[in-house]
Design a protein around this motif. Sequence first.
Motif, short mmCIF file in Angstrom:
data_model
loop_
_atom_site.label_atom_id
_atom_site.label_comp_id
_atom_site.label_asym_id
_atom_site.label_seq_id
_atom_site.Cartn_x
_atom_site.Cartn_y
_atom_site.Cartn_z
N ILE A 1 0.87 -1.19 0.00
CA ILE A 1 0.00 0.00 0.00
C ILE A 1 0.90 1.24 0.00
N VAL A 2 0.62 2.14 -0.93
CA VAL A 2 1.59 3.20 -1.28
C VAL A 2 0.95 4.59 -1.15
N PRO A 3 1.74 5.62 -0.75
CA PRO A 3 1.21 6.99 -0.65
C PRO A 3 1.38 7.78 -1.96
N TRP A 4 1.10 9.06 -1.90
CA TRP A 4 1.07 9.87 -3.12
C TRP A 4 2.29 10.76 -3.32
N ASN A 5 3.26 10.74 -2.41
CA ASN A 5 4.36 11.70 -2.56
C ASN A 5 5.47 11.22 -3.49
N LEU B 1 -0.43 -4.82 -5.34
CA LEU B 1 -0.05 -3.47 -4.95
C LEU B 1 -1.20 -2.49 -5.18
N LYS B 2 -1.41 -1.62 -4.18
CA LYS B 2 -2.44 -0.58 -4.32
C LYS B 2 -1.78 0.80 -4.27
N PRO B 3 -1.76 1.51 -5.39
CA PRO B 3 -1.25 2.89 -5.35
C PRO B 3 -2.23 3.79 -4.60
N GLU C 1 -10.59 3.25 -3.94
CA GLU C 1 -10.62 4.31 -2.94
C GLU C 1 -9.88 3.85 -1.68
N ASP C 2 -9.79 4.77 -0.69
CA ASP C 2 -9.12 4.39 0.57
C ASP C 2 -9.73 3.13 1.17
N SER C 3 -11.04 2.91 0.91
CA SER C 3 -11.73 1.75 1.50
C SER C 3 -11.16 0.42 1.02
N THR D 1 3.51 2.21 3.18
CA THR D 1 4.12 3.53 3.40
C THR D 1 3.00 4.55 3.40
N GLY D 2 2.96 5.36 4.44
CA GLY D 2 1.92 6.38 4.54
C GLY D 2 1.92 7.00 5.93
N SER D 3 0.77 7.49 6.33
CA SER D 3 0.71 8.25 7.58
C SER D 3 0.71 7.32 8.80
N THR D 4 1.10 7.87 9.93
CA THR D 4 1.11 7.12 11.18
C THR D 4 -0.31 6.70 11.56
N ALA D 5 -1.28 7.58 11.31
CA ALA D 5 -2.67 7.26 11.67
C ALA D 5 -3.13 6.01 10.91
N THR D 6 -2.86 5.95 9.60
CA THR D 6 -3.25 4.77 8.82
C THR D 6 -2.42 3.56 9.24
N GLY D 7 -1.15 3.78 9.54
CA GLY D 7 -0.28 2.68 9.98
C GLY D 7 -0.84 1.95 11.19
N GLU E 1 6.25 2.11 7.05
CA GLU E 1 7.08 3.32 6.91
C GLU E 1 6.15 4.51 7.05
N LEU E 2 6.26 5.25 8.13
CA LEU E 2 5.22 6.22 8.49
C LEU E 2 5.73 7.67 8.47
N GLY E 3 5.05 8.51 9.18
CA GLY E 3 5.36 9.94 9.13
C GLY E 3 6.61 10.31 9.93
N ILE F 1 7.86 15.12 1.78
CA ILE F 1 8.79 13.99 1.90
C ILE F 1 8.78 13.57 3.36
N CYS F 2 8.66 12.27 3.59
CA CYS F 2 8.60 11.81 4.99
C CYS F 2 9.83 12.26 5.75
N VAL F 3 11.01 12.29 5.08
CA VAL F 3 12.24 12.67 5.76
C VAL F 3 12.69 14.09 5.43
N GLU G 1 3.73 19.53 14.73
CA GLU G 1 3.05 18.60 13.81
C GLU G 1 3.85 18.42 12.53
N GLU G 2 3.57 17.31 11.84
CA GLU G 2 4.20 17.08 10.53
C GLU G 2 3.45 17.93 9.50
N GLN G 3 4.14 18.94 8.91
CA GLN G 3 3.41 19.85 8.01
C GLN G 3 3.22 19.25 6.62
P1 NAD Z 1 -2.21 7.83 3.97
O1 NAD Z 1 -1.89 7.03 5.18
O2 NAD Z 1 -3.41 8.70 3.97
O3 NAD Z 1 -2.40 6.87 2.70
C1 NAD Z 1 -1.40 5.96 2.30
C2 NAD Z 1 -2.06 4.80 1.56
O4 NAD Z 1 -2.91 4.09 2.48
C3 NAD Z 1 -2.95 5.19 0.40
O5 NAD Z 1 -2.75 4.25 -0.64
C4 NAD Z 1 -4.35 5.10 0.99
O6 NAD Z 1 -5.33 4.83 0.02
C5 NAD Z 1 -4.20 3.91 1.92
N1 NAD Z 1 -5.16 3.86 3.05
C6 NAD Z 1 -5.90 4.87 3.56
N2 NAD Z 1 -6.63 4.43 4.62
C7 NAD Z 1 -6.32 3.11 4.77
C8 NAD Z 1 -6.71 2.10 5.72
N3 NAD Z 1 -7.56 2.35 6.69
N4 NAD Z 1 -6.16 0.88 5.60
C9 NAD Z 1 -5.26 0.61 4.63
N5 NAD Z 1 -4.84 1.52 3.71
C10 NAD Z 1 -5.37 2.75 3.78
O7 NAD Z 1 -0.88 8.64 3.66
P2 NAD Z 1 -0.64 9.72 2.51
O8 NAD Z 1 -1.39 10.95 2.90
O9 NAD Z 1 -0.88 9.09 1.18
O10 NAD Z 1 0.94 9.98 2.63
C11 NAD Z 1 1.49 10.94 3.45
C12 NAD Z 1 2.08 10.32 4.69
O11 NAD Z 1 2.97 9.27 4.33
C13 NAD Z 1 2.91 11.29 5.51
O12 NAD Z 1 2.63 11.14 6.89
C14 NAD Z 1 4.34 10.87 5.23
O13 NAD Z 1 5.26 11.24 6.23
C15 NAD Z 1 4.18 9.41 5.07
N6 NAD Z 1 5.30 8.83 4.31
C16 NAD Z 1 6.21 8.05 4.95
C17 NAD Z 1 7.30 7.55 4.26
C18 NAD Z 1 8.33 6.67 4.93
O14 NAD Z 1 9.09 6.02 4.22
N7 NAD Z 1 8.41 6.62 6.24
C19 NAD Z 1 7.45 7.84 2.91
C20 NAD Z 1 6.50 8.64 2.30
C21 NAD Z 1 5.42 9.13 3.01
#
Ligand code: NAD
Length: 474
Positions: free
Chosen positions: A142-146, A168-170, A200-202, A219-225, A242-244, A275-277, A373-375
């Motif tokens: 599962i992949v983020p948009w950055n 894989l889900k972009p 969608e996110d769902s 890879t994505g936000s801490t909340a989703t992680g 890999e989170l925020g 960028i996460c970092v 906060e992470e801006q």
């Molecule tokens: P996000 O967590 O909103 O979404 C990431 C992915 O998760 C998307 O594909 C989304 O569709 C999916 N998703 C959303 N809700 C979900 C759920 N409940 N269960 C499973 N998957 C779900 O993150 P974002 O806004 O796309 O990306 C920005 C964040 O990613 C920032 O916090 C950034 O720091 C972090 N990030 C971390 C790294 C790293 O390597 N540590 C790299 C890039 C980005």
Amino acid sequence: MPTAYRNLIDGEMIETARTMDVVNPANESVIGTVPACGKEELDRAVAAARRAFKTWSKTPIEDRRAAIKAISAIIKENADELHRLLTAEQGKPHGQAMNEIIGASAMVGAQATLDLDDEINEDSDTRLSRTRRVPVGVVGGIVPWNFPVMMAMQKIAPAMLSGCTIVLKPSPFTPLTTLRLAELIKDAAPAGVINVITGEDSLGPMITEHPDIDKITFTGSTATGKKIMEGASRDLKRITLELGGNDASIVLPDADVEKVAEQLFWSSFANAGQICVAAKRIYIHEDIYDDLSKAIAEYAKSVKVGDGSQQGTGVGPIQNRKQYERVLELIQDAKDQGYQFLVGGDHDPSVPGYYVPITILDNPPEDARIVAEEQFGPVMPLMKFSSDDEVIERANNSDYGLAGAVWTKDTERGVRIAEQLETGTVWVNEYLHFSPFTPFGGHKQSGFGAEYGKEGLLEFTYPQVITVRKNANV
Ligand code: NAD
């Protein structure tokens, strides 16, 4: 007419009745449509990955390496088309988009060379014990948009090398380049080894909770992680998260102001700060604070914010409306609190596109939202400090622990500070350097496990110990 992109399931490019629009953040126009997959398509993709796993996991590693190297070459050969599409959907300027595409090709090629050799635990008169590495099975990525392409490939390549197959889900915001790439590489591996589905996110929780997926790499936000960890716990899936981050850069008084100003700027503002970092808090020693903050602000004024497809653009738009509104809200909060701005802060809502001006704040307090906060946008706070102990404590005062940097001529002192930072990576006198051979992962709430290097590769495997008793009575 926006282009209709398709998904890759079981070696075929497929369409769905329901689709989603993808928007160019530079002008808010719809540039593509992608399938909106649900449970049915996910089940098909997982079943294909499960079937392919049977033979792919037994395919000699040299053949798996060859497939990964072929993918690396395809990415490079198509870099011109791919980087333009990446700019159109993600917003980053062409040069940065090309770096992502070429970087992904190089990273994939290098990952193909990693080893998964057995390790001998004991070779004595009485027994031979070795640990072999077996693939975990079907992986959900599962992949983020950055960095959509880099993040996708840093999941696909180690999964394939280890003998796993992947679904894989972009991100719904940036699926186009990944889908075009999926089409280009679909014959580089047997059907079902790589599947790319959009939704969608769902769709995310469906992947996390799917009973026939064995591991999630996210890879994505801490909340989703956190949600992913919870979903994966039901059947004890392996996870890599890999989170925020809220990374601190620390500039010591011996740093050369003219030399570091530009580097510090880009450590925060590359990819429009998404960028996460990225350096998200910059602590500058009080002896050089005035000179350095002025030099960074001067440099910032020379950088053009605009459409990433236009020549001369240094900082593109924010990738999506939700993030754009969040960054504007943080700027508004800084205004409301009466913090001082060195650059930026004023935004023109009449211009289409998610543009945020390069904004630099002058020594806001530690508890300001823009500091705490992470801006994830082109807004950076510069802050003064007076002693090493003080700045280490302030840098560590965060639930995040992704990365950080120290800038100094005295590298011994820099390393002493680096060793006290509670983060997975600390750079001394550089920033944003990644290597496919070096593990990358967060401490605290910035992650779980690692990507890259041998450590990252092993996360796609289980250890299996085989112990043979010698001279046994059987
Ligand atoms: P996000 O967590 O909103 O979404 C990431 C992915 O998760 C998307 O594909 C989304 O569709 C999916 N998703 C959303 N809700 C979900 C759920 N409940 N269960 C499973 N998957 C779900 O993150 P974002 O806004 O796309 O990306 C920005 C964040 O990613 C920032 O916090 C950034 O720091 C972090 N990030 C971390 C790294 C790293 O390597 N540590 C790299 C890039 C980005």
